[in-house]
Design a protein around this motif. Sequence first.
Motif, PDB file in Angstrom:
ATOM      1  N   ASP A  27       0.839  -1.149   0.060  1.00  0.00           N
ATOM      2  CA  ASP A  27      -0.179   0.167   0.016  1.00  0.00           C
ATOM      3  C   ASP A  27       0.824   1.141   0.005  1.00  0.00           C
ATOM      4  O   ASP A  27       0.567   2.392  -0.592  1.00  0.00           O
ATOM      5  CB  ASP A  27      -1.036   0.065   1.293  1.00  0.00           C
ATOM      6  N   GLU A  28       1.949   1.065   0.576  1.00  0.00           N
ATOM      7  CA  GLU A  28       2.939   2.265   0.600  1.00  0.00           C
ATOM      8  C   GLU A  28       3.547   2.663  -0.563  1.00  0.00           C
ATOM      9  O   GLU A  28       3.676   3.889  -1.281  1.00  0.00           O
ATOM     10  CB  GLU A  28       4.000   2.086   1.802  1.00  0.00           C
ATOM     11  N   GLU A  29       3.785   1.757  -1.392  1.00  0.00           N
ATOM     12  CA  GLU A  29       4.331   1.979  -2.844  1.00  0.00           C
ATOM     13  C   GLU A  29       3.151   2.398  -3.804  1.00  0.00           C
ATOM     14  O   GLU A  29       3.593   3.461  -4.534  1.00  0.00           O
ATOM     15  CB  GLU A  29       4.597   0.543  -3.273  1.00  0.00           C
ATOM     16  N   VAL A  30       2.018   2.074  -3.714  1.00  0.00           N
ATOM     17  CA  VAL A  30       0.909   2.684  -4.208  1.00  0.00           C
ATOM     18  C   VAL A  30       0.735   4.018  -3.930  1.00  0.00           C
ATOM     19  O   VAL A  30       0.442   4.855  -4.723  1.00  0.00           O
ATOM     20  CB  VAL A  30      -0.454   1.696  -3.884  1.00  0.00           C
ATOM     21  N   GLN A  31       0.677   4.402  -2.699  1.00  0.00           N
ATOM     22  CA  GLN A  31       0.523   5.745  -2.031  1.00  0.00           C
ATOM     23  C   GLN A  31       1.641   6.497  -2.476  1.00  0.00           C
ATOM     24  O   GLN A  31       1.471   7.791  -2.973  1.00  0.00           O
ATOM     25  CB  GLN A  31       0.374   5.766  -0.388  1.00  0.00           C
ATOM     26  N   SER A  32       2.851   6.003  -2.497  1.00  0.00           N
ATOM     27  CA  SER A  32       3.939   6.872  -2.964  1.00  0.00           C
ATOM     28  C   SER A  32       3.884   7.343  -4.600  1.00  0.00           C
ATOM     29  O   SER A  32       4.027   8.404  -4.871  1.00  0.00           O
ATOM     30  CB  SER A  32       5.428   6.246  -2.861  1.00  0.00           C
ATOM     31  N   THR A 160      -5.467   1.006 -10.601  1.00  0.00           N
ATOM     32  CA  THR A 160      -4.710   1.022 -11.926  1.00  0.00           C
ATOM     33  C   THR A 160      -3.145   1.302 -11.304  1.00  0.00           C
ATOM     34  O   THR A 160      -2.521   0.753 -12.360  1.00  0.00           O
ATOM     35  CB  THR A 160      -5.398   2.286 -12.564  1.00  0.00           C
ATOM     36  N   ILE A 161      -2.867   1.975 -10.573  1.00  0.00           N
ATOM     37  CA  ILE A 161      -1.321   2.396 -10.109  1.00  0.00           C
ATOM     38  C   ILE A 161      -0.685   0.882  -9.493  1.00  0.00           C
ATOM     39  O   ILE A 161      -0.008   0.414 -10.070  1.00  0.00           O
ATOM     40  CB  ILE A 161      -1.511   3.418  -9.099  1.00  0.00           C
ATOM     41  N   ARG A 162      -1.674   0.083  -8.768  1.00  0.00           N
ATOM     42  CA  ARG A 162      -1.079  -1.235  -8.372  1.00  0.00           C
ATOM     43  C   ARG A 162      -0.834  -1.949  -9.519  1.00  0.00           C
ATOM     44  O   ARG A 162       0.158  -2.754  -9.322  1.00  0.00           O
ATOM     45  CB  ARG A 162      -2.320  -1.786  -7.369  1.00  0.00           C
ATOM     46  N   GLN A 163      -1.798  -2.315 -10.277  1.00  0.00           N
ATOM     47  CA  GLN A 163      -1.643  -2.985 -11.610  1.00  0.00           C
ATOM     48  C   GLN A 163      -0.178  -2.432 -12.451  1.00  0.00           C
ATOM     49  O   GLN A 163       0.550  -3.382 -12.797  1.00  0.00           O
ATOM     50  CB  GLN A 163      -2.835  -2.881 -12.557  1.00  0.00           C
ATOM     51  N   SER A 164      -0.030  -1.148 -12.478  1.00  0.00           N
ATOM     52  CA  SER A 164       0.846  -0.620 -13.240  1.00  0.00           C
ATOM     53  C   SER A 164       2.146  -1.099 -12.502  1.00  0.00           C
ATOM     54  O   SER A 164       3.174  -1.530 -13.191  1.00  0.00           O
ATOM     55  CB  SER A 164       0.848   1.005 -13.461  1.00  0.00           C
ATOM     56  N   LYS A 169       7.216  -4.685 -11.835  1.00  0.00           N
ATOM     57  CA  LYS A 169       7.827  -5.600 -11.235  1.00  0.00           C
ATOM     58  C   LYS A 169       8.234  -6.989 -11.786  1.00  0.00           C
ATOM     59  O   LYS A 169       9.001  -7.530 -11.746  1.00  0.00           O
ATOM     60  CB  LYS A 169       7.312  -5.557  -9.789  1.00  0.00           C
ATOM     61  N   GLU A 170       6.871  -7.410 -12.271  1.00  0.00           N
ATOM     62  CA  GLU A 170       7.112  -8.548 -12.950  1.00  0.00           C
ATOM     63  C   GLU A 170       7.869  -8.449 -14.187  1.00  0.00           C
ATOM     64  O   GLU A 170       8.654  -9.558 -14.454  1.00  0.00           O
ATOM     65  CB  GLU A 170       5.576  -9.022 -13.631  1.00  0.00           C
TER      66      GLU A 170
END
Length: 318
Positions: A27-32, A160-164, A169-170
């Motif tokens: 969640d921290e990565e998404v928020q950043s 959407t940001i999480r998917q990106s 990363k993949e």
Amino acid sequence: MSEKNYSIVLGEYKGIKRPAVNVTVTDEEVQSALMQEQQKRARLETVNGPAELGHTVIIDFSGFLGEEQFEGGTSENYPLELGSGSFIPGFEEQLVGASEGDSVDVNVTFPENYHAENLAGKPVVFKCKVHKVQAKKLPELNDLFAKRYNLPNIDALRQTIRQSITQQKEQQAHTRAQNIVLDQIVANAQIELTDTFVSAFVDQLLASFTQSLLAQNVTLEQYLQYQGISEDDLRVQMQPQAETTAKASAALETIAETEGLTVTDEEIEADMHRMADTYGMQYEDIAKDMTPDKREIIRNGMLMTKAVAFVMDASVEE
């Protein structure tokens, strides 16, 4: 196929172990990432008061070495974010506290390795005129913000940001796994390269590096001068990476031959159509510029892609 500027005896290239691709996104990565988007959408508002770190000042400046104004040290209405580190050390800090209409003499010393020899290590004065002080006004992270991305609400934007991030990363994990497999295949083989073959890969690295510099409005000559090295020095620095890439290329080319991998004219045509769609060009414009040599470059590139896919399909997840 390229001329054989190498000799090779392949070792094992099937069943190579590779790491599993398992990625997580916090969640921290998404928020950043969301806050980075918020920063991009920020607007500047005029501040009635002294400038602080993080503020942007609109300035005219002229640089003087002694009594002489030096070339390249003058600009008008330049937007400078204080604390960004975009100017030489000490410059931005001296504008903290300045207000609209102020004149400020900024005293700094250029770094010893500065690319302009006449300024390297020299103390100079920049006479600055502050026209405006501005602060960033961040938009609220709400549903209205998400609509700027054609999304219904802020939760959809976060998803959407999480998917990106997950896709990035993949891709990085797949690349790492691919490099591990190729490194092992090269280690398993006996490969001897000619100087000509390696030099061609150095040429490619140098051309790519030059293009990346130009994208930052820096020429190769400026970079070399700033680093205090020659082009030959840079080529020597690139030699190990070029040798690694050349060995992988030799191994993949030989695997493609061994396994009977080929690229058909129809596949090349399909790739040309893909290029036209990707870059918004007309297929006919690409086709009329497609010389036999360029077509062969495309064929070889696609063949290497097939060879990589082959060894990855034949590898084993740890």
